[in-house]
Design a protein around this motif. Structure first.
Motif, PDB file in Angstrom:
ATOM      1  N   HIS A  61       0.863  -1.179   0.000  1.00  0.00           N
ATOM      2  CA  HIS A  61       0.000   0.000   0.000  1.00  0.00           C
ATOM      3  C   HIS A  61       0.899   1.228   0.000  1.00  0.00           C
ATOM      4  CE1 HIS A  61      -3.991  -1.685   0.432  1.00  0.00           C
ATOM      5  NE2 HIS A  61      -3.539  -2.528   1.333  1.00  0.00           N
ATOM      6  N   SER A  62       0.533   2.222  -0.773  1.00  0.00           N
ATOM      7  CA  SER A  62       1.319   3.449  -0.797  1.00  0.00           C
ATOM      8  C   SER A  62       0.391   4.658  -0.856  1.00  0.00           C
ATOM      9  CB  SER A  62       2.287   3.446  -1.989  1.00  0.00           C
ATOM     10  OG  SER A  62       1.597   3.276  -3.214  1.00  0.00           O
ATOM     11  N   PRO A  63       0.865   5.844  -0.421  1.00  0.00           N
ATOM     12  CA  PRO A  63       0.006   7.033  -0.360  1.00  0.00           C
ATOM     13  C   PRO A  63      -0.383   7.534  -1.752  1.00  0.00           C
ATOM     14  CG  PRO A  63       1.993   7.300   0.978  1.00  0.00           C
ATOM     15  CD  PRO A  63       2.206   6.096   0.125  1.00  0.00           C
ATOM     16  N   VAL A  64      -1.522   8.208  -1.812  1.00  0.00           N
ATOM     17  CA  VAL A  64      -1.975   8.768  -3.100  1.00  0.00           C
ATOM     18  C   VAL A  64      -1.351  10.136  -3.358  1.00  0.00           C
ATOM     19  CG1 VAL A  64      -4.148   7.508  -3.035  1.00  0.00           C
ATOM     20  CG2 VAL A  64      -4.045   9.832  -2.083  1.00  0.00           C
ATOM     21  N   LEU A  65      -0.576  10.642  -2.411  1.00  0.00           N
ATOM     22  CA  LEU A  65       0.119  11.915  -2.561  1.00  0.00           C
ATOM     23  C   LEU A  65       1.620  11.682  -2.616  1.00  0.00           C
ATOM     24  CD1 LEU A  65      -1.772  14.055   0.104  1.00  0.00           C
ATOM     25  CD2 LEU A  65      -1.818  14.493  -2.350  1.00  0.00           C
ATOM     26  N   GLY A  66       2.319  12.589  -3.249  1.00  0.00           N
ATOM     27  CA  GLY A  66       3.768  12.567  -3.257  1.00  0.00           C
ATOM     28  C   GLY A  66       4.291  13.977  -3.486  1.00  0.00           C
ATOM     29  N   LYS A  67       5.508  14.223  -3.086  1.00  0.00           N
ATOM     30  CA  LYS A  67       6.106  15.538  -3.317  1.00  0.00           C
ATOM     31  C   LYS A  67       6.340  15.743  -4.809  1.00  0.00           C
ATOM     32  CE  LYS A  67       9.384  16.865  -0.522  1.00  0.00           C
ATOM     33  NZ  LYS A  67      10.586  16.856   0.341  1.00  0.00           N
ATOM     34  N   ARG A  68       6.237  16.985  -5.217  1.00  0.00           N
ATOM     35  CA  ARG A  68       6.476  17.308  -6.631  1.00  0.00           C
ATOM     36  C   ARG A  68       7.829  16.777  -7.089  1.00  0.00           C
ATOM     37  NH1 ARG A  68       6.657  23.450  -9.241  1.00  0.00           N
ATOM     38  NH2 ARG A  68       8.174  22.966 -10.872  1.00  0.00           N
ATOM     39  N   GLU A  69       8.812  16.816  -6.203  1.00  0.00           N
ATOM     40  CA  GLU A  69      10.153  16.343  -6.535  1.00  0.00           C
ATOM     41  C   GLU A  69      10.149  14.878  -6.972  1.00  0.00           C
ATOM     42  OE1 GLU A  69      14.539  15.868  -4.348  1.00  0.00           O
ATOM     43  OE2 GLU A  69      12.799  16.661  -3.250  1.00  0.00           O
ATOM     44  N   ARG A  81       2.768  16.412 -17.156  1.00  0.00           N
ATOM     45  CA  ARG A  81       2.255  17.449 -16.264  1.00  0.00           C
ATOM     46  C   ARG A  81       0.851  17.910 -16.629  1.00  0.00           C
ATOM     47  NH1 ARG A  81       5.478  23.113 -15.159  1.00  0.00           N
ATOM     48  NH2 ARG A  81       3.918  24.130 -13.818  1.00  0.00           N
ATOM     49  N   ASP A  82       0.542  17.980 -17.915  1.00  0.00           N
ATOM     50  CA  ASP A  82      -0.771  18.476 -18.335  1.00  0.00           C
ATOM     51  C   ASP A  82      -1.913  17.593 -17.860  1.00  0.00           C
ATOM     52  OD1 ASP A  82       0.463  20.580 -19.568  1.00  0.00           O
ATOM     53  OD2 ASP A  82       0.367  19.742 -21.594  1.00  0.00           O
ATOM     54  N   ASP A  83      -1.623  16.333 -17.541  1.00  0.00           N
ATOM     55  CA  ASP A  83      -2.655  15.403 -17.074  1.00  0.00           C
ATOM     56  C   ASP A  83      -2.683  15.272 -15.552  1.00  0.00           C
ATOM     57  OD1 ASP A  83      -3.737  14.363 -19.655  1.00  0.00           O
ATOM     58  OD2 ASP A  83      -1.661  13.766 -19.929  1.00  0.00           O
ATOM     59  N   MET A  84      -1.853  16.053 -14.873  1.00  0.00           N
ATOM     60  CA  MET A  84      -1.771  15.986 -13.411  1.00  0.00           C
ATOM     61  C   MET A  84      -2.504  17.165 -12.784  1.00  0.00           C
ATOM     62  SD  MET A  84       2.274  14.895 -13.093  1.00  0.00           S
ATOM     63  CE  MET A  84       2.314  15.018 -11.312  1.00  0.00           C
ATOM     64  N   TYR A  85      -2.964  16.956 -11.550  1.00  0.00           N
ATOM     65  CA  TYR A  85      -3.566  18.058 -10.818  1.00  0.00           C
ATOM     66  C   TYR A  85      -2.471  18.989 -10.311  1.00  0.00           C
ATOM     67  CZ  TYR A  85      -8.165  15.966 -10.971  1.00  0.00           C
ATOM     68  OH  TYR A  85      -9.363  15.471 -11.421  1.00  0.00           O
ATOM     69  N   GLY A  92       5.109  24.335   3.498  1.00  0.00           N
ATOM     70  CA  GLY A  92       6.327  24.689   2.774  1.00  0.00           C
ATOM     71  C   GLY A  92       6.735  23.690   1.711  1.00  0.00           C
ATOM     72  N   GLU A  93       5.939  22.636   1.504  1.00  0.00           N
ATOM     73  CA  GLU A  93       6.226  21.649   0.463  1.00  0.00           C
ATOM     74  C   GLU A  93       5.096  21.643  -0.559  1.00  0.00           C
ATOM     75  OE1 GLU A  93       8.671  18.288   3.017  1.00  0.00           O
ATOM     76  OE2 GLU A  93       6.532  18.019   2.674  1.00  0.00           O
ATOM     77  N   GLN A  94       5.414  21.197  -1.745  1.00  0.00           N
ATOM     78  CA  GLN A  94       4.401  21.043  -2.782  1.00  0.00           C
ATOM     79  C   GLN A  94       4.068  19.564  -2.929  1.00  0.00           C
ATOM     80  OE1 GLN A  94       5.753  23.112  -6.412  1.00  0.00           O
ATOM     81  NE2 GLN A  94       4.308  24.728  -5.855  1.00  0.00           N
ATOM     82  N   LEU A  95       2.804  19.224  -2.623  1.00  0.00           N
ATOM     83  CA  LEU A  95       2.335  17.848  -2.736  1.00  0.00           C
ATOM     84  C   LEU A  95       1.437  17.718  -3.961  1.00  0.00           C
ATOM     85  CD1 LEU A  95       1.463  17.042   0.985  1.00  0.00           C
ATOM     86  CD2 LEU A  95       3.568  16.523  -0.261  1.00  0.00           C
TER      87      LEU A  95
END
Length: 417
Positions: A61-69, A81-85, A92-95
């Motif tokens: 199982h893994s999270p549905v979120l991840g850092k932009r990095e 990228r065009d198909d991503m939210y 202070g982080e971009q998820l």
């Protein structure tokens, strides 16, 4: 298209049968599942997990979120990228809502050291991912924004790629047989012109998949411009009730992400080597698979998938206690009592249920069941326990009889601190 004329539009039928629906307050492309639809979906998911376990996969199982990095490293940010939210600024982080599970699985592999003796390592997940689809392309369950993907990644040595890709294709064909899904065609999806694709050994990867298809004896078409941005793939194509074609299952070879994430294993020479990732999905997204099942079967699902497998029809209130006693003996069999309305109306209402049992005074007195099949046939009355045993045997999950369990590779223990 004579075959397609027998199919049903899942968008209409699925709602009529109370399988799924949508609400504008939830949003377009975000269907929700009603109880009967959830039963079919859960049965499908349990079947796929069982099939994978028997083929030597370990589930994670893994999270549905991840850092932009994370997606910058994997290449999704620059190529997808065009198909991503858009990213969410949190602490202070971009998820980012993930568009794919493969970067998470690469990190799961990387979390432990690995030896060549453990490979191939097959990890699988039924996990959520999200695509920022435009409103104009959304449709029922076939094209949605929140996707539950039957995904897996096989980490293997270069010499194991072809055998693992062939085994994945075989697993897809077994599942289609069990589900009653027909393949429209097999497609070898290759890169096209332009900057959509990463640099890499495309000829080698495509050659492996071509050999898998050739050795399988399957007819296929090659299509340029249809590859994933990181590698070529085998796409298993299906058609819907309107004759539209789409991909349901895939097998992909990826040299790119193991390099990007610095994945390694220790070889027999005690040196570090780079594994290869084989991406594969047996049924693709659960949503699209469900759409296909509704259309192919018209709601008359195979017994093991049916939301209700046995419907008990007491002729009058006098037979209700006997019907309740039968229901209590059904165990895992999905059964219900229908006692409201005329007998004829109740039989018609249950026309998609694999088995119905009319219970009159004679059946109740003799402790028997008289079964009606959904094709219209009526069976002679028989002892209730025998009838229930026959139904339970008939609705068992259709595991492949000849398939032996594949060896399962394990994760080594983490180092002690």
């Amino acid at each position: 298209m004579p075959e397609e004329s027998t199919m049903h539009d899942h968008r209409k039928l699925g709602r009529e049968l109370g399988l799924f629906d949508t609400d504008p307050l939830i949003g377009a492309g975000l269907p929700y599942w009603l109880p009967d639809g959830a039963i079919v979906r859960h049965s499908l998911e349990e079947y796929v997990r069982g099939l994978e376990r028997r083929a030597g996969y370990r589930h994670v199982h893994s999270p549905v979120l991840g850092k932009r990095e994370l997606y910058e490293i994997s290449g999704h940010w620059s190529h997808y990228r065009d198909d991503m939210y858009p990213p969410m600024n949190v602490g202070g982080e971009q998820l980012v809502l993930r568009p794919s599970l493969c970067p998470h699985h690469a990190l799961i592999y990387r979390s432990r050291g690995h030896s060549y003796r453990e490979l191939p390592l097959r990890i699988a997940e039924l996990g959520g991912m999200y695509r920022a689809e435009l409103s104009g392309v959304l449709g029922g369950l076939s094209r949605v924004r929140a996707i539950q993907l039957n995904d897996a990644h096989i980490f293997c040595t270069p010499g194991q790629i072809e055998a693992e890709a062939a085994a994945a294709l075989s697993l897809i064909r077994q599942a289609y047989d069990a589900l009653g899904i027909s393949v429209a065609r097999y497609r070898l999806s290759l890169p096209g012109a332009g900057g959509k694709y990463v640099a890499g050994d495309w000829d080698r990867a495509a050659g492996i998949l071509r050999s898998v298809l050739d050795d399988s004896g399957l007819d296929y078409d090659a299509a340029e411009g249809e590859a994933a941005f990181y590698g070529p793939k085998i796409d298993v194509q299906i058609t819907d009730s309107a004759g539209r074609e789409s991909s349901l299952s895939t097998v992909q070879v990826d040299f790119h992400q193991p390099e990007q994430f610095g994945l390694e294993y220790v070889g027999p020479d005690a040196a570090k080597h780079r594994p290869v990732m084989v991406h594969r999905s047996i049924i693709g997204s659960v949503e699209r698979a469900m759409a296909q099942l509704i259309e192919v079967h018209g709601g008359a699902f195979p017994g093991w998938l049916a939301p209700v497998q046995l419907r008990l029809l007491p002729v009058s209130e006098a037979e209700l206690p006997y019907a309740q006693g039968i229901l209590d003996r059904c165990g895992d069999l999905r059964a219900e009592i229908a006692s409201q309305g005329s007998l004829g109306a109740r039989i018609r209402e249950g026309r998609l249920v694999p088995y119905q049992a009319v219970i009159g005074p004679q059946e109740a007195a003799a402790e028997q069941l008289s079964l009606r099949l959904r094709d219209g046939r009526r069976l002679d009355a028989e002892p209730a326990d025998e009838a229930l045993a026959r139904i339970q045997a008939a609705v068992r999950v259709p595991w492949p009889r000849s398939a032996s369990r594949a060896p399962v590779s394990g994760f080594p223990e983490p180092p002690s601190r």
